[in-house]
Structures are given as structure tokens and as C-alpha cells.
Enzyme design. Structure first.
Site, mmCIF file in Angstrom:
data_model
loop_
_atom_site.group_PDB
_atom_site.id
_atom_site.type_symbol
_atom_site.label_atom_id
_atom_site.label_comp_id
_atom_site.label_asym_id
_atom_site.label_seq_id
_atom_site.Cartn_x
_atom_site.Cartn_y
_atom_site.Cartn_z
ATOM 1 N N PHE A 21 -8.672 -8.941 -16.277
ATOM 2 C CA PHE A 21 -9.581 -8.785 -17.415
ATOM 3 C C PHE A 21 -8.852 -8.953 -18.747
ATOM 4 O O PHE A 21 -9.466 -8.916 -19.801
ATOM 5 C CB PHE A 21 -10.235 -7.398 -17.380
ATOM 6 N N SER A 22 -7.535 -9.112 -18.691
ATOM 7 C CA SER A 22 -6.762 -9.160 -19.939
ATOM 8 C C SER A 22 -7.007 -10.424 -20.768
ATOM 9 O O SER A 22 -7.084 -10.323 -21.996
ATOM 10 C CB SER A 22 -5.265 -8.999 -19.641
ATOM 11 N N THR A 67 2.080 -7.509 -14.268
ATOM 12 C CA THR A 67 1.332 -6.702 -13.307
ATOM 13 C C THR A 67 1.919 -6.855 -11.912
ATOM 14 O O THR A 67 2.953 -7.516 -11.721
ATOM 15 C CB THR A 67 -0.187 -7.016 -13.386
ATOM 16 N N LYS A 71 6.285 -5.395 -11.727
ATOM 17 C CA LYS A 71 6.564 -4.392 -12.762
ATOM 18 C C LYS A 71 7.960 -3.766 -12.666
ATOM 19 O O LYS A 71 8.535 -3.392 -13.685
ATOM 20 C CB LYS A 71 5.515 -3.274 -12.689
ATOM 21 N N ALA A 129 0.486 9.577 -6.479
ATOM 22 C CA ALA A 129 1.886 9.557 -6.919
ATOM 23 C C ALA A 129 2.445 8.134 -6.858
ATOM 24 O O ALA A 129 3.628 7.929 -6.621
ATOM 25 C CB ALA A 129 2.717 10.508 -6.053
ATOM 26 N N GLY A 131 2.273 3.945 -8.674
ATOM 27 C CA GLY A 131 2.693 3.368 -9.950
ATOM 28 C C GLY A 131 1.917 3.895 -11.143
ATOM 29 O O GLY A 131 2.511 4.231 -12.178
ATOM 30 N N GLY A 247 -12.077 4.736 -16.739
ATOM 31 C CA GLY A 247 -10.859 3.942 -16.509
ATOM 32 C C GLY A 247 -10.725 2.734 -17.416
ATOM 33 O O GLY A 247 -9.625 2.318 -17.769
#
Ligand SMILES: NC(=O)c1ccc[n+]([C@@H]2O[C@H](COP(=O)([O-])OP(=O)(O)OC[C@H]3O[C@@H](n4cnc5c(N)ncnc54)[C@H](OP(=O)(O)O)[C@@H]3O)[C@@H](O)[C@H]2O)c1
Length: 283
Positions: A21-22, A67, A71, A129, A131, A247
Site C-alpha cells: 500500500f506504500s 519489508t 529487514k 513477540a 518482528g 492498524g
């Protein structure tokens, strides 16, 4: 926006990237501000990551988002790391001015939550717990929470993360435990953050990690999942009259931080949010 000989390139590297979506979010911002930039997505095979970074630098690319699955691996190809990115151990933004890596995921979540409540002196429970939890939990500690409790299915992973945060000395009280005990922790919490993929499309009908009966009106409930926009957990929060945080806001504010790092300009968050909502078909 016209692509010209002088257009500055920023973009995303990941594998895969086609559903990101970036690009619409950043290009809407460049268009509104009439900035001579374009944001594109590059699918980079993990075997070619080193060449992708060196190539982008040679091509005078201005910045990248990073992404999954790059990362962590990408850090070895950078000259500098921002202090918190180094603590988190993952980078989602590169500024090619100084080949420096940042992690804006955690800032994104913290800014989303701070639209509704301050994190300072609050008791925070984080489910998961992985990324996203790592990035968010360090920032929760940095923003002055009173206590942080990390709960996970695999308890050892929660314990490791809690240990790393404790070592950073950003916060005094860090606990960990099993996600099966979440109800008891949530009853004593001010903020609940769900970083598990529970309820994510196409599993939007899965049972949420916590039901409305466990939530009180003052609880702030943030779900990192943004597809669907209103997850089963957020529906429970609304049912309980608690305060939902969506979110999509994390996605928005991590993007806004990256935008500022690359361009030095404050991001136009309203137009970026509208572009995200259009992409996600949210009213
Ligand atoms: N809004 C945003 O901008 C944004 C940014 C990043 C990520 N996210 C979202 O955050 C979520 C997690 O991403 P991630 O990168 O952190 O993934 P990850 O590294 O794979 O971690 C997933 C975590 O969720 C736990 N988990 C998975 N399935 C579960 C289940 N059925 N019940 C309970 N716990 C479960 C895992 O527990 P175990 O360790 O026990 O397997 C692990 O702790 C995804 O939905 C992603 O879309 C959103």
C-alpha cells in the site's frame, strides 16, 4: 505527477511487493505537495540484496522502505544505524544521503496510539513477540510506559524479547508470559497491543485474542492488523466501549516518518490516509 529527467526516486524493496500500500500512499503525498519525487516498488530476491543496495546507491536513489524478508539482512550493507533501529535489530527505512537505516514501524504504532492516549506511565500489554512486536515494544519502552508485558504462544520468544528490552534500560518493568494468560493481564492494563496476525484476511472470522467481557471503558486497544480495517478484536473493543486504534494508522505514521527522513518535509498525513483508505476500500 510528471516523471522528468530530474525526478527523485524513492521506493520499497521486499519479496514479494506487488500488494504493497506504500506506493499509492507516498505518491499521493508527492502529488499534493507538487514534489519532484516518485515512489516505486522493487521485488528483490534475497540473493540479490547486496547488489540491490549498491545499485540503488549508484543510481542515486534517495530512499527505500524495506519489508519482509529483508529487514534484518539489509543492516549489514548500511554505513550507519539509528540508535533504536540498532536496538530493535531491524530496519524498515534507508536514507541514501548517509546510507543510514531507521525503523519507523514502532514510531508508527506509538503515534497511532498517542492520537488516543499518552503512553507515558501506562501499563501496556503486547500480544506476540515477532518482528512487529519487537519494533513496537522498544518504542513503548522509549515513550515512558510504566510497565510492559509481552505475551506469546511461544513463551521463550517473549522472554527473549523482554530480556533485550530490559537490557536496553529504556524501562524499569518488563515482564513476559504465555498468551493463554492474557485475560488476567488485560484486566490490569491501560493499553492492549495485538501484534499477532490473528483476524487478518482471509481469517477475519477467527476468535479474537481477547473478548469484550475482559475490557473496560478506559482500555485502549490497538490491532496491528489493517486488513480488514475493523478486526474482530476492534469490534470487541467497540462493544465494550473501549477505545479502538486501527492498524492502518500504524501504516500511515510509519510512512509519514520515512517521508520526513527522505525529504526533510512534514508528511501530509490526511492525504496519505485517504490514499490508504481508497486502496483498502474503506469508507
Ligand atoms: N499496521 C502495520 O503497519 C503493520 C506493520 C507490521 C506488521 N503488521 C502486522 O502485524 C502482524 C505480525 O507481523 P510480524 O511481522 O510481527 O509477524 P511475525 O514476525 O511472524 O510474528 C507473528 C507473531 O504472532 C504470533 N502468532 C501467530 N499466529 C498466532 C496465533 N494464531 N495465535 C497467537 N499468536 C500467533 C507468533 O507467535 P509464535 O512466536 O508463537 O509463533 C509471533 O509472535 C501481521 O498481521 C502484520 O500484517 C502491521
Amino acid at each position: 505527477m510528471k516523471i522528468k529527467g530530474s525526478t527523485n526516486i524513492v521506493g520499497l524493496i521486499g519479496h514479494p511487493v506487488e500488494h504493497s500500500f506504500s506506493p499509492p500512499m507516498h505518491n499521493a503525498a508527492f502529488k499534493l505537495l507538487d514534489m519532484n519525487y516518485a515512489y516505486v516498488a522493487f521485488d528483490v530476491n534475497p540473493n540479490n540484496l547486496n547488489e540491490a543496495i549498491a545499485g540503488a546507491q549508484a543510481l542515486n536513489v534517495k530512499g527505500f522502505n524495506v519489508t519482509i524478508p529483508h529487514k534484518v539482512e539489509v543492516m549489514q550493507y548500511l554505513d550507519e544505524l539509528d540508535e533504536v533501529a540498532e536496538l530493535i535489530g531491524a530496519v524498515n527505512t534507508i536514507d541514501f544521503k548517509n546510507l543510514k537505516g531507521y525503523n519507523t514501524d514502532g514510531i508508527g504504532a506509538v503515534k497511532a496510539i498517542e492520537e488516543v492516549t499518552s503512553i507515558k506511565n501506562k501499563n501496556v500489554v503486547v500480544a506476540g513477540a515477532g518482528g512487529a512486536s519487537r519494533a513496537i515494544s522498544f518504542y513503548i519502552a522509549k515513550y515512558g510506559a510504566e510497565s510492559l508485558t509481552i505475551l506469546n504462544r511461544n513463551e521463550a520468544k517473549a522472554q527473549n524479547l523482554a530480556g533485550d528490552i530490559s537490557d536496553s534500560a529504556l524501562i524499569d518493568e518488563v515482564k513476559s508470559g504465555s498468551i493463554s494468560a492474557i485475560d488476567g493481564y488485560v484486566r490490569n492494563a491501560d493499553i492492549l497491543i495485538d501484534t499477532t496476525p490473528v483476524g487478518m484476511h482471509p481469517h477475519s472470522n477467527d476468535d479474537p485474542i481477547v473478548d469484550a467481557g475482559v475490557m473496560d471503558e478506559d482500555l485502549v486497544v490497538f490491532d496491528a492488523v489493517y486488513n480488514p480495517n475493523e478486526t474482530a478484536l476492534l469490534k470487541e473493543a467497540i462493544k465494550a466501549n473501549a477505545k479502538p486504534v486501527y492498524g492502518i494508522k500504524m501504516l500511515l505514521y510509519q510512512g509519514a516518518e520515512s517521508f520526513k527522513i527522505w525529504t526533510g518535509v512534514d508528511a501530509p498525513v490526511d492525504v496519505m490516509e485517504n490514499a490508504l483508505k481508497d486502496t483498502l476500500n474503506i469508507e
